[in-house]
Every structure is written in C-alpha cells, then in structure tokens.
Design a protein around this motif. Structure first.
Motif, mmCIF file in Angstrom:
data_model
loop_
_atom_site.group_PDB
_atom_site.id
_atom_site.type_symbol
_atom_site.label_atom_id
_atom_site.label_comp_id
_atom_site.label_asym_id
_atom_site.label_seq_id
_atom_site.Cartn_x
_atom_site.Cartn_y
_atom_site.Cartn_z
ATOM 1 N N THR A 73 0.853 -1.183 0.000
ATOM 2 C CA THR A 73 0.000 0.000 0.000
ATOM 3 C C THR A 73 0.889 1.233 0.000
ATOM 4 O O THR A 73 2.080 1.153 0.299
ATOM 5 C CB THR A 73 -0.937 0.044 1.233
ATOM 6 N N THR A 74 0.290 2.343 -0.326
ATOM 7 C CA THR A 74 1.061 3.589 -0.347
ATOM 8 C C THR A 74 0.993 4.255 1.019
ATOM 9 O O THR A 74 0.181 3.899 1.865
ATOM 10 C CB THR A 74 0.512 4.541 -1.419
ATOM 11 N N ARG A 126 -5.370 3.183 -5.156
ATOM 12 C CA ARG A 126 -4.953 1.793 -5.407
ATOM 13 C C ARG A 126 -6.125 0.837 -5.211
ATOM 14 O O ARG A 126 -6.317 -0.090 -5.999
ATOM 15 C CB ARG A 126 -3.803 1.422 -4.486
ATOM 16 N N THR A 154 -8.529 1.270 -8.154
ATOM 17 C CA THR A 154 -7.961 0.632 -9.350
ATOM 18 C C THR A 154 -8.149 -0.882 -9.289
ATOM 19 O O THR A 154 -8.544 -1.515 -10.277
ATOM 20 C CB THR A 154 -6.471 0.989 -9.501
#
Length: 164
Positions: free
Chosen positions: A112-113, A122, A125
């Motif tokens: 994960t960011t 994310r 998406t």
C-alpha cells in the motif's frame, strides 16, 4: 458379389442398413463425452475471480489498518470482497464436487502507499480491474454462474463508489 462404391460416388454403401446407421448415430452422440474425458480439463473461470476477490479483500483490510481515515470504507470493501470470494468458492466446489480446485494458501500481504489518497486510488484501481475481469468472464458462462459473475462485476463497480 458386392463391390465397394467408386471413389467420388455419392451412392450409399449397400452394407449400411438401418441398424448400422443407428449404431453410428449412437457413437456420434457419445463422442463428445468420450473426447471430453480424454483431454485435460480447463480450469474453472470462477477460480481467478475468487482469487482476485481474496486479494482485494486483503488489500482493503491492510488499507483499513494503515489509514484510519479510510478504515470504515475499506472495511466495507474488505467484507464485500471476502463475501464475493466465499460465494465464488462455494460455487466452484459445488461444480467440481471437491474442495481442491481452489487454492488454500494465504494471499500475500499487498503493498500500500503511504498517503491515504494513494491507498484509496490503489483500492479503486483494484476494484475497477476486478469489475472488468468479472464482466469479461460472465459471457462465457451460463445460468447461475453467469449471473454470479455479473453480480460480482456490479458489486465491484458499486464498491468503487464506496471508496470514492
């Protein structure tokens, strides 16, 4: 004395009577079943959808843990995608008649960011990709299984809005 028909002749063989024709018809009807048993079985298309749902559920769970401001929305996605995975797994098992067609290993922890915005994007998406995958799978199925793939696709589309 019976002679075989000439090459290129359209006349039926005099040795092929009604009984012979019925035997050939019976063999022709059985040939798809015999051929399907002899070749390798194609993997169930729902397996990939189930694996994808498990991966998305894990991504949403990790997102909820790492980003408190996204926790409620990410948990809703995790719960829904876990339910998709379970429903798909039950259908795969029902058709196969055994549990072994669905991988049992755990899904690796997703990356994960660091930012909530990046994590939300994310997740969106992943859901869009899952929606597309299910939408492309549904037309190749029939009956309940096609409807199930269609519902997964629609569910993913609505979950994108949950994360938005």
């Amino acid at each position: 004395m019976d002679f075989p028909p000439r090459i290129g002749s359209t006349a039926p063989s005099p040795n092929l009577n009604r009984r012979g024709l019925l035997r050939l018809s019976a063999l022709a009807a059985l040939s798809p079943a015999v051929l399907s048993c002899s070749g390798p079985a194609e993997p169930d298309p729902l397996v990939k959808l189930s694996e994808r749902a498990r991966a998305d559920a894990e991504l949403a769970r990790v997102t909820a843990e790492r980003h408190p401001e996204l926790a409620a929305r990410a948990r809703a996605v995790a719960d829904a995608r876990a339910q998709h995975a379970e429903t798909l797994r039950r259908e795969i098992t029902r058709v196969a008649g055994k549990e072994s067609t669905v991988p049992s290993e755990s899904v690796p922890e997703p990356e994960t960011t660091d930012t909530p915005e990046g994590a939300a994007e994310r997740l969106r998406t992943a859901l869009r990709e899952a929606q597309q995958q299910a939408a492309e799978t549904a037309p190749g199925l029939s009956g309940y299984r096609a409807g199930l793939a269609g519902c997964v696709s629609a569910g993913c589309a609505s979950l994108v809005e949950v994360v938005a």
